[in-house]
Write a protein that holds these residues in place. Sequence first.
Motif, PDB file in Angstrom:
ATOM      1  N   ASN A  13     -16.959 -48.854 -14.658  1.00 56.43           N
ATOM      2  CA  ASN A  13     -16.812 -49.461 -13.345  1.00 56.43           C
ATOM      3  C   ASN A  13     -16.306 -50.894 -13.511  1.00 56.43           C
ATOM      4  N   ASN A  14     -16.334 -51.664 -12.443  1.00 59.83           N
ATOM      5  CA  ASN A  14     -15.816 -53.034 -12.530  1.00 59.83           C
ATOM      6  C   ASN A  14     -16.603 -53.895 -13.514  1.00 59.83           C
ATOM      7  N   TYR A  15     -17.914 -53.669 -13.584  1.00 59.98           N
ATOM      8  CA  TYR A  15     -18.745 -54.499 -14.459  1.00 59.98           C
ATOM      9  C   TYR A  15     -18.449 -54.226 -15.940  1.00 59.98           C
ATOM     10  N   SER A  16     -18.297 -52.965 -16.295  1.00 66.31           N
ATOM     11  CA  SER A  16     -17.969 -52.658 -17.689  1.00 66.31           C
ATOM     12  C   SER A  16     -16.530 -53.059 -18.006  1.00 66.31           C
ATOM     13  N   THR A  17     -15.645 -52.928 -17.017  1.00 66.84           N
ATOM     14  CA  THR A  17     -14.251 -53.334 -17.216  1.00 66.84           C
ATOM     15  C   THR A  17     -14.154 -54.828 -17.487  1.00 66.84           C
ATOM     16  N   ALA A  18     -14.997 -55.619 -16.835  1.00 61.75           N
ATOM     17  CA  ALA A  18     -14.993 -57.073 -17.039  1.00 61.75           C
ATOM     18  C   ALA A  18     -15.292 -57.432 -18.486  1.00 61.75           C
ATOM     19  N   LYS A  19     -16.020 -56.559 -19.186  1.00 60.82           N
ATOM     20  CA  LYS A  19     -16.378 -56.824 -20.579  1.00 60.82           C
ATOM     21  C   LYS A  19     -15.353 -56.247 -21.560  1.00 60.82           C
ATOM     22  N   ASN A  20     -14.416 -55.477 -21.033  1.00 66.92           N
ATOM     23  CA  ASN A  20     -13.422 -54.800 -21.859  1.00 66.92           C
ATOM     24  C   ASN A  20     -12.151 -55.650 -21.896  1.00 66.92           C
ATOM     25  N   LEU A  21     -12.018 -56.462 -22.929  1.00 65.73           N
ATOM     26  CA  LEU A  21     -10.910 -57.406 -23.000  1.00 65.73           C
ATOM     27  C   LEU A  21      -9.557 -56.712 -23.032  1.00 65.73           C
ATOM     28  N   GLN A  22      -9.500 -55.524 -23.647  1.00 59.05           N
ATOM     29  CA  GLN A  22      -8.245 -54.781 -23.687  1.00 59.05           C
ATOM     30  C   GLN A  22      -7.848 -54.297 -22.295  1.00 59.05           C
ATOM     31  N   ALA A  23      -8.826 -53.801 -21.542  1.00 59.36           N
ATOM     32  CA  ALA A  23      -8.555 -53.340 -20.177  1.00 59.36           C
ATOM     33  C   ALA A  23      -8.089 -54.497 -19.295  1.00 59.36           C
ATOM     34  N   ILE A  24      -8.715 -55.657 -19.445  1.00 61.24           N
ATOM     35  CA  ILE A  24      -8.331 -56.828 -18.654  1.00 61.24           C
ATOM     36  C   ILE A  24      -6.913 -57.271 -19.003  1.00 61.24           C
ATOM     37  N   ARG A  25      -6.590 -57.279 -20.296  1.00 63.36           N
ATOM     38  CA  ARG A  25      -5.244 -57.681 -20.694  1.00 63.36           C
ATOM     39  C   ARG A  25      -4.205 -56.664 -20.220  1.00 63.36           C
ATOM     40  N   ASN A  26      -4.523 -55.376 -20.357  1.00 63.67           N
ATOM     41  CA  ASN A  26      -3.625 -54.341 -19.843  1.00 63.67           C
ATOM     42  C   ASN A  26      -3.318 -54.583 -18.369  1.00 63.67           C
ATOM     43  N   MET A  27      -4.370 -54.854 -17.594  1.00 66.99           N
ATOM     44  CA  MET A  27      -4.208 -55.081 -16.163  1.00 66.99           C
ATOM     45  C   MET A  27      -3.305 -56.279 -15.896  1.00 66.99           C
ATOM     46  N   SER A  28      -3.509 -57.352 -16.610  1.00 65.06           N
ATOM     47  CA  SER A  28      -2.709 -58.565 -16.416  1.00 65.06           C
ATOM     48  C   SER A  28      -1.234 -58.308 -16.692  1.00 65.06           C
ATOM     49  N   LEU A  29      -0.962 -57.617 -17.789  1.00 64.66           N
ATOM     50  CA  LEU A  29       0.426 -57.322 -18.149  1.00 64.66           C
ATOM     51  C   LEU A  29       1.089 -56.403 -17.126  1.00 64.66           C
ATOM     52  N   SER A  30       0.335 -55.418 -16.652  1.00 63.42           N
ATOM     53  CA  SER A  30       0.876 -54.491 -15.665  1.00 63.42           C
ATOM     54  C   SER A  30       1.143 -55.183 -14.327  1.00 63.42           C
ATOM     55  N   LEU A  31       0.232 -56.065 -13.921  1.00 67.62           N
ATOM     56  CA  LEU A  31       0.435 -56.827 -12.680  1.00 67.62           C
ATOM     57  C   LEU A  31       1.708 -57.660 -12.763  1.00 67.62           C
ATOM     58  N   LYS A  32       1.895 -58.354 -13.849  1.00 75.42           N
ATOM     59  CA  LYS A  32       3.080 -59.198 -14.011  1.00 75.42           C
ATOM     60  C   LYS A  32       4.347 -58.340 -14.005  1.00 75.42           C
ATOM     61  N   GLU A  33       4.304 -57.231 -14.711  1.00 73.65           N
ATOM     62  CA  GLU A  33       5.460 -56.339 -14.762  1.00 73.65           C
ATOM     63  C   GLU A  33       5.806 -55.777 -13.379  1.00 73.65           C
ATOM     64  N   ASN A  34       4.785 -55.324 -12.639  1.00 73.67           N
ATOM     65  CA  ASN A  34       5.028 -54.727 -11.321  1.00 73.67           C
ATOM     66  C   ASN A  34       5.664 -55.716 -10.358  1.00 73.67           C
ATOM     67  N   PHE A  35       5.146 -56.939 -10.334  1.00 79.37           N
ATOM     68  CA  PHE A  35       5.685 -57.911  -9.392  1.00 79.37           C
ATOM     69  C   PHE A  35       7.059 -58.432  -9.827  1.00 79.37           C
ATOM     70  N   ASN A  36       7.307 -58.486 -11.115  1.00 80.18           N
ATOM     71  CA  ASN A  36       8.654 -58.823 -11.584  1.00 80.18           C
ATOM     72  C   ASN A  36       9.653 -57.741 -11.192  1.00 80.18           C
ATOM     73  N   PHE A  37       9.210 -56.483 -11.269  1.00 84.21           N
ATOM     74  CA  PHE A  37      10.055 -55.364 -10.831  1.00 84.21           C
ATOM     75  C   PHE A  37      10.415 -55.500  -9.351  1.00 84.21           C
TER      76      PHE A  37
END
Length: 314
Positions: free
Chosen positions: A209-233
């Motif tokens: 869930n959101n709480y476990s995701t907050a502790k998952n540094l890989q998931a957070i980084r994945n999200m950041s990269l995907s957000l940047k890519e989507n908005f650049n698109f």
Amino acid sequence: MKPSDKKILIIGAGVIGSIYAVNLSNAGYSVTMLARSRRLTELEEKGLTFYNNKTQSLDRTHVEIINKLYDNDIYDYVFVTVRYEQIEDTLLGIKNNCSLNVVTMVNNPFGYDKWGEIVGKEKIIPAFPGAGGKIENGVLYYKLTSRIIQPTTFGELSGEKSTRITELYKILKSAGFPVSICNNMDSWQKSHLAMVIPMANAIYFDGGNNYSTAKNLQAIRNMSLSLKENFNFLKSVGVIITPTKLSIFRVCPTCFLSFLLKFIYKTKFAETLISNHANNAKYEMELLSNDFEELAKEKCISLKYLYPRVHEFT
């Protein structure tokens, strides 16, 4: 305008439909809900029961419950609050109904031509809710988002501020919803999907869930990269990022964006408005991810981080 003068139909008795039914009914509007299956039985037996955040107790509001809509059943506004995979079948089911205003509170990556072909383009009012929550044991628990975060947003396909849009604004505002009129709902919805798809996919990547995701540094980084890519698109193909504040996902450095998202995912806000929906609508989010990817492919763009895997970042 007296609230009781307006008849409102809500198609879809899940979390979003129930939230709008509660607030509109409590504001004095005549509200009818079209429900199916288990939720229909639940509403018939218990009524529309919700947790009242003000009194901190269970409460119940009066709405009429139906399981069928007839062509000559006329409502001032028909709110369609179903999931993305259900929207076309739902519109086909009401295409002959004589109500003139169909408020589609559904994610949409491809625009409104197909929906308009089904019920009539002049009827469609594209919209999106500003609320989230859950239903447990027949009880609705919910929270409205602030105007700063995400108000209930809607507008004409043409972008004009019509009489019905002004009236709908007054109706929703009088029912306690933060509201915003948008003159480009197609751009708004594409921008919204560019944001929510990575936010849901991060939770799926983590498997919790959101709480476990907050502790998952890989998931957070994945999200950041995907957000940047989507908005650049979106920017690269001429979609106006709407509202403009969402441009922060494109211009913000990845490290700072990851820090911000990690903080947000630790909160009750993220549980109510992100995690609950993501984990209860996995099929919907998969379809939306696929269609957003298809939208990019139509522009000959490959979204590398849309479906991130651990090996891509190690």
